[in-house]
Motif scaffolding. Structure first.
Motif, PDB file in Angstrom:
ATOM      1  N   ALA A   1     -58.892 -48.149  89.440  1.00  0.00           N
ATOM      2  CA  ALA A   1     -60.145 -48.067  88.702  1.00  0.00           C
ATOM      3  C   ALA A   1     -59.958 -48.347  87.220  1.00  0.00           C
ATOM      4  O   ALA A   1     -58.848 -48.280  86.682  1.00  0.00           O
ATOM      5  CB  ALA A   1     -60.764 -46.682  88.873  1.00  0.00           C
ATOM      6  N   ILE A   2     -61.073 -48.635  86.609  1.00  0.00           N
ATOM      7  CA  ILE A   2     -61.153 -48.845  85.158  1.00  0.00           C
ATOM      8  C   ILE A   2     -62.461 -48.201  84.703  1.00  0.00           C
ATOM      9  O   ILE A   2     -63.356 -47.981  85.515  1.00  0.00           O
ATOM     10  CB  ILE A   2     -61.110 -50.370  84.858  1.00  0.00           C
ATOM     11  CG1 ILE A   2     -60.920 -50.650  83.376  1.00  0.00           C
ATOM     12  CG2 ILE A   2     -62.350 -51.078  85.388  1.00  0.00           C
ATOM     13  CD1 ILE A   2     -60.601 -52.123  83.083  1.00  0.00           C
ATOM     14  N   ARG A   3     -62.548 -47.880  83.431  1.00  0.00           N
ATOM     15  CA  ARG A   3     -63.819 -47.346  82.940  1.00  0.00           C
ATOM     16  C   ARG A   3     -64.822 -48.494  82.806  1.00  0.00           C
ATOM     17  O   ARG A   3     -64.424 -49.621  82.514  1.00  0.00           O
ATOM     18  CB  ARG A   3     -63.628 -46.690  81.571  1.00  0.00           C
ATOM     19  CG  ARG A   3     -62.827 -45.427  81.641  1.00  0.00           C
ATOM     20  CD  ARG A   3     -63.168 -44.510  80.479  1.00  0.00           C
ATOM     21  NE  ARG A   3     -62.232 -43.398  80.439  1.00  0.00           N
ATOM     22  CZ  ARG A   3     -62.268 -42.375  81.292  1.00  0.00           C
ATOM     23  NH1 ARG A   3     -63.196 -42.321  82.236  1.00  0.00           N
ATOM     24  NH2 ARG A   3     -61.386 -41.408  81.205  1.00  0.00           N
ATOM     25  N   PRO A   4     -66.114 -48.192  83.003  1.00  0.00           N
ATOM     26  CA  PRO A   4     -67.117 -49.257  82.903  1.00  0.00           C
ATOM     27  C   PRO A   4     -67.109 -49.895  81.515  1.00  0.00           C
ATOM     28  O   PRO A   4     -66.973 -49.205  80.504  1.00  0.00           O
ATOM     29  CB  PRO A   4     -68.444 -48.527  83.136  1.00  0.00           C
ATOM     30  CG  PRO A   4     -68.084 -47.244  83.786  1.00  0.00           C
ATOM     31  CD  PRO A   4     -66.700 -46.895  83.315  1.00  0.00           C
TER      32      PRO A   4
ATOM     33  N   SER B   1     -67.540 -46.566  92.062  1.00  0.00           N
ATOM     34  CA  SER B   1     -68.749 -46.229  91.307  1.00  0.00           C
ATOM     35  C   SER B   1     -69.632 -45.289  92.124  1.00  0.00           C
ATOM     36  O   SER B   1     -70.356 -44.474  91.565  1.00  0.00           O
ATOM     37  CB  SER B   1     -69.522 -47.500  90.934  1.00  0.00           C
ATOM     38  OG  SER B   1     -69.836 -48.240  92.093  1.00  0.00           O
ATOM     39  N   ASP B   2     -69.577 -45.383  93.445  1.00  0.00           N
ATOM     40  CA  ASP B   2     -70.372 -44.500  94.310  1.00  0.00           C
ATOM     41  C   ASP B   2     -70.079 -43.028  94.049  1.00  0.00           C
ATOM     42  O   ASP B   2     -70.974 -42.229  93.803  1.00  0.00           O
ATOM     43  CB  ASP B   2     -70.027 -44.740  95.788  1.00  0.00           C
ATOM     44  CG  ASP B   2     -70.701 -45.977  96.359  1.00  0.00           C
ATOM     45  OD1 ASP B   2     -71.396 -46.686  95.607  1.00  0.00           O
ATOM     46  OD2 ASP B   2     -70.491 -46.235  97.558  1.00  0.00           O
ATOM     47  N   SER B   3     -68.796 -42.686  94.152  1.00  0.00           N
ATOM     48  CA  SER B   3     -68.450 -41.267  94.137  1.00  0.00           C
ATOM     49  C   SER B   3     -68.339 -40.716  92.726  1.00  0.00           C
ATOM     50  O   SER B   3     -68.201 -39.511  92.544  1.00  0.00           O
ATOM     51  CB  SER B   3     -67.132 -41.040  94.892  1.00  0.00           C
ATOM     52  OG  SER B   3     -66.140 -41.927  94.421  1.00  0.00           O
TER      53      SER B   3
ATOM     54  N   GLY C   1     -70.915 -43.951  88.800  1.00  0.00           N
ATOM     55  CA  GLY C   1     -70.718 -45.022  87.830  1.00  0.00           C
ATOM     56  C   GLY C   1     -69.702 -44.699  86.752  1.00  0.00           C
ATOM     57  O   GLY C   1     -69.463 -45.508  85.863  1.00  0.00           O
ATOM     58  N   GLY C   2     -69.083 -43.534  86.826  1.00  0.00           N
ATOM     59  CA  GLY C   2     -68.091 -43.156  85.814  1.00  0.00           C
ATOM     60  C   GLY C   2     -66.829 -43.997  85.889  1.00  0.00           C
ATOM     61  O   GLY C   2     -66.104 -44.136  84.896  1.00  0.00           O
TER      62      GLY C   2
END
Lengths: 695, 695
Positions: A193-196, A174-176, A179-180
């Motif tokens: 990763a996963i989408r929020p 989420s940092d880089s 939050g995407g």
């Protein structure tokens, strides 16, 4: 659909095609996670599990990890933290009896309790990135795989907390991505990763299990512990609901990664960083999952036994783990299959065996390897052109004209394979030209093919079609074959039955290829035919009264070998199907080899007396699965011997899941126990693709 | 010249400035070699030795290595090779009694038998690459060090064979340089090389010791065994001769190496690859060795005791190991000092201690850190501006305004250090402006400095000059100090003596700085003076009848701490020398602190009763060498207490060479034994540079 495996405690190597990176998992209680630029299983922990309300958390039985980085106490106590090893944060592992492990061509799935965890790592055909649009290249060459986590809380009274996490993690994604993405990464080299979405959070702590599950049911969460090296995703599933999450896992290798021929990982010209890879993988996930379904249909509709389906899928995943697509400074792509634990690059005696696989899923990579060998890794010895064993080791390309493996003055392992590698280049070229339908390429390489023919014939001093002169590169030593760790029955090149049949096959295929390339009969076509006839005569003439042909035509050798028939695999694919028919022009040879196989395929000879598995040589306990698969194909589909003697697949599958469970996949095993003897974490077992041939 | 150390069995970390890479060696029988992107000693073997004729080969006692990669038998036998561990190829190690180990500021030297092995790793001042010509930048920022091997065969009857080699090597450098270099490299990340000359050859084999020495005396050599992972250089020294070889060792980190603030290693814009680094290092070797001589002269002419010379040199080498110069995508350089084993980036409470070192050797790096903190790692809490503890961990920059370390809701380790870090930024700024003579920079940062002053004063609710309000970032917890692993005597920020004196010092320095910046008296100058006076009054007023000031002005704390005097280090450098004089404006405070030190610097209080070494707090066994050195400076040079109580350097040196021998250098040790307790492989011990101050 997918095959349920009876033994679940073995490693899988879920290679990410072309990235020289993998997700490794499967041995109970042993390290799991991601490796990049290597194939050895990592020592770190991987965490896949859930907790219902305040019940005990349950986890799949991957390792909770060794000490990985510093623990909290390293910052404030007087001793280095040692508590982490084998700690599982109060969670209970599922026992083997509670777990269902299923393998498919696209990946595998673990089911236990209310959890299903699926790895989708193989997506089928890979197009040449330099022949498709950049958008297609991004999709096809994205260095990523997908994980599907399904949690069933439909019968739950309270919320369920799910976890997917790993050790060796240093940063929240989420940092880089502002939050995407939600997820975790290890430096720049890999991440997931996963989408929020609602109910999904990043967790990062000294113990990600504790961070995920302690106080999880009431929805509270801990702040990220950025000094830690464990991280993951935490999922909250409301009571009465089921939930499914698709997580992308990607790798990225920045900078120049090879020497000798300096090159970048090809994906660096398609993706900016691992975040870019993950964004793209998530966007394309529906399409990727659809492709995975089509891949799985290949096996489902194959009619193969479950054992063969397992063997083929296991081989596919390990093969992908060793693949590496590079971008040279010239702008050209360079494809490399690394050699499992040995890390040699494009070992040519593997290339020929993997040719059938690549012809099916990425014919351009086979052409790429052939071109690369012709340009960079061939040489002239006193007898003509020859090819090097490999192109380097561990991302270090060897100097032009040399391999990392071969040394002068030897008579066994590490000696030159000049003759066999020249056969291998010829046979791979014939397979490529025929199966990819690329006769134009062969015509462009006519000079090289003709030089190979001359060189092969020059190594046969007495004109009997069989190699009898060692390359002067051996400098007093003598040439060997790909079977370098077996005894002389398969190891010595000179007057070797295996190599003689393979040479016969190369001559047959060359004759066919030259005939197809040329409008009128050529001297090459005639010369190839001459050598093929001579070889056939010589080999058939070596039949012993006992009904088999000895492995070496020297020193009264009496070893019985299965790979006598190996060379019969090629003519059928290379425009000379009649050559392998009993009623064809080489009927005597074919009948002799069929008789040979019938004689040796007996318990105590080439069927292991203890396990019943195939034993390549009667005089060595070391047997090679990739070659078993190839020879099974020949026995069944070329020679028509298909019965309980050839159907030893249950034994072979058990070897990989038990005796060699520590490595995915192992080629060289002990024929009585299946214990790994060498060639671990190997790509070569994709010879099993031959089982799928419909012809 | 260089200091001969009585205990030779300890690690040195020969950092390569700005490269985050080191040559690590020194523990007998333990791993030695190169680390890149890390500071932990490697497990591999390093080989430095020689053989005279057919005598037994002799080697310096670095490890012969653990199993490193595959051995030969992995390719042909049934078991993984395990014979390598502790094998030394028939060579005999020199025993400790045969070895002379000498340390100097530029490096160190090992002498044994006919061999001398010198490491030259520190070359002194480093200019700002963006302020000098590219040629100068290449010379000053080259990620390399030099090794000098001298062999004495003047009394020999036959030729002598010398060896320098390592494990973890995969490629001969003659390959990629067309013979322009002889040497070995590990992938693209490091290598060592020499220019071709008679009697020098590359060796590469399963055992480089055997390859170098077997048959070596007759001049024969083995072909390179490219599958192996041991390699080196073999030297032939004729009978009756001496020979000396300078070998360059370089590192290279390609690609994006950081996240959060994506950046390349700075050297990638100056050098193409490690070969380029090595070529340049060899070309410049005479100049580099001359610079090393000048560096050594600093210590030789210092008048420091041998123990202090050792401590300073050892600190310098470890500091360099943690330095990392980056090139951001903006084109700007970003300097990072990593925090030893903890790998935090630019920990601000280390920066302030390292400020004296950087002001001497690279003042621009100190400015770079201050700017980076102001732009990226400061934040506003309810009381004003404050600074984060650090900028990230393990090459992962933390998000703007945050650190990797600090967490809410805590009262000890990992809590916020808002007040102390703000003091640290202020003091470092004052040190930089004064010692670098860069008042223009301070003027450009006047707004920030004024904001810091306001913020510091806002954290003193009752106006007594001492911090009594915790940052709201603590979220119910309370602030701590850099002494986070000590007990409350040094750990709690609020009403802490150490911090109160440091705050007094910051106010004094700020008053001086504002006075110098402004033409006329400013409100800031007056406010700083007001707080300084208040703090001085408060602190002095806390004197107990027993003659010391308690560590914490709360809860009847009775701990005695040496760092009460730490803050006195700064005014003398920052334009306020009178402030630390007993006859100056703060005479009462100075006298009180001098009395305090006299009281606590006693055996059983702040001199360890068992070892005699300095013990920062009477109530903790954990003592920190970097802070001891800083406080020694204050005691001796500011307060004028210089006698057997302050000269405990032999104890401190022994701590590093014995109790903490496994790590170079360790900051936190047990005051009775010197055993490492934390902060291993640490950069901070360069506070010892203060011993060199002539003022």
């Amino acid at each position: 659909m997918a095959v349920r495996v009876p033994e679940i405690d073995y490693y899988s190597l879920h290679g990410i095609w072309g990235a020289y990176g993998s997700l490794v998992l499967g041995r109970i209680g042993r390290g799991a996670g991601v490796v990049v630029g290597d194939v050895r299983p990592p020592r770190g922990g991987m965490f896949v599990g859930y907790r219902v309300g305040r019940d005990e958390p349950r986890l799949l039985p991957f390792s909770a990890g060794v000490k990985f980085g510093l623990g909290a106490s390293a910052y404030r106590e007087d001793e280095v933290d040692s508590s982490r090893a084998d700690s599982q944060g109060g969670a209970a592992y599922f026992g083997p009896d509670e777990i269902e492990r299923r393998v498919s061509l696209s990946g595998e799935e673990w089911k236990a309790g209310a959890l299903s965890f699926r790895v989708v790592s193989f997506f089928g055909e890979v197009p040449d990135p330099q022949a498709v649009t950049p958008a297609s290249a991004r999709s096809a060459l994205r260095p990523s795989l997908l994980l599907r986590l399904a949690f069933d809380n439909s019968g739950g009274k309270g919320p369920m907390t799910g976890l997917f996490g790993m050790q060796g993690i240093r940063r929240p994604l989420s940092d880089s991505t502002a939050g995407g993405l939600l997820g975790m990464a290890a430096d720049t080299s890999f991440g997931f990763a996963i989408r929020p979405k609602a109910g999904v959070e990043e967790v990062m702590d000294w113990s990600v299990i504790e961070a995920a599950f302690d106080g999880g049911a009431d929805g509270s969460s801990r702040p990220l512990r950025r000094l830690a090296s464990e991280g993951g995703l935490r999922f909250t599933i409301p009571a009465g609901e089921k939930a499914e999450y698709v997580v992308a896992l990607g790798v990225y290798r920045d900078g120049i990664v090879t020497t000798g021929l300096p090159a970048h990982a090809y994906h660096t010209c398609l993706f900016k960083d691992v975040e870019d890879v993950l964004e793209s993988a998530l966007e394309d996930a529906p399409e990727s999952l659809f492709r995975a379904e089509r891949v799985d249909a290949i096996l489902d509709s194959s009619g193969l036994s479950e054992d063969r389906q397992f063997l083929l899928a296991h081989a596919a995943h390990s093969y992908a783990a060793s693949t590496e697509l590079l971008l040279a400074e010239s702008g050209e792509s360079v494809f490399v299959v690394n050699e499992g634990e040995y890390q040699m690059m494009n070992t040519l005696d593997l290339t020929v065996d993997q040719a059938f696989w690549e012809a099916r899923f990425s014919p351009w990579t086979l052409r790429n390897e052939l071109e690369s060998f012709a340009e960079r890794s061939s040489y002239q010895d006193g007898l003509g052109i020859a090819f090097a064993h490999d192109q380097g080791v561990d991302d270090c390309f060897s100097p032009v004209g040399s391999s990392a493996y071969e040394m002068p003055g030897l008579t066994d392992c590490f000696s030159f394979m000049s003759y066999e590698e020249t056969l291998n280049w010829v046979l791979s070229s014939c397979v490529y030209a025929s199966l990819a339908g690329d006769l134009a390429w062969a015509k462009g390489r006519r000079v090289t093919l003709a030089a190979c023919l001359r060189s092969l014939r020059a190594r046969d001093a007495n004109g009997d079609g069989v190699m009898d002169r060692d390359s002067d590169r051996c400098d007093g030593g003598s040439e060997i074959t790909t079977y370098d760790s077996l005894d002389i029955s398969l190891g010595q090149a000179r007057n070797n039955l295996y190599l003689a049949v393979k040479a016969w096959s190369a001559f047959v295929c060359l004759e066919a290829l030259f005939s197809r390339m040329d409008a009128s009969p050529s001297p090459e076509s005639a010369a190839a035919a001459e050598s093929a006839r001579a070889a056939a005569r010589t080999i058939a003439g070596r039949m012993l009264p006992e009904g088999y042909i000895p492995a070496v035509f020297e020193s009264d050798n009496r070893s019985c070998i299965i790979p006598a028939i190996e060379g019969l695999a090629y003519p059928g694919f290379c425009g000379a199907p009649a050559a392998v028919r009993e009623d064809g022009p080489y009927g005597e040879l074919i009948k002799a080899l069929k008789r040979h196989l019938g004689t040796v395929l007996k318990s105590g000879v080439c069927l292991d007396a203890s396990s019943g598995g195939w034993k390549l040589s009667s005089t060595s306990k070391n047997t090679w699965l990739s070659k078993i698969f190839l020879n099974q194909y020949v026995a069944e589909r070329v020679l028509g011997i298909e019965d309980e003697r050839t159907r030893r697949d249950a034994v072979h599958a058990r070897w990989l899941r038990s005796g060699s469970a520590d490595y995915a996949a192992t080629d060289q095993v002990d024929s009585s126990t299946g214990k790994d003897l060498g060639s671990r974490l190997y790509p070569r077992l994709v010879t099993s693709i031959l089982w799928l041939r419909k012809d």
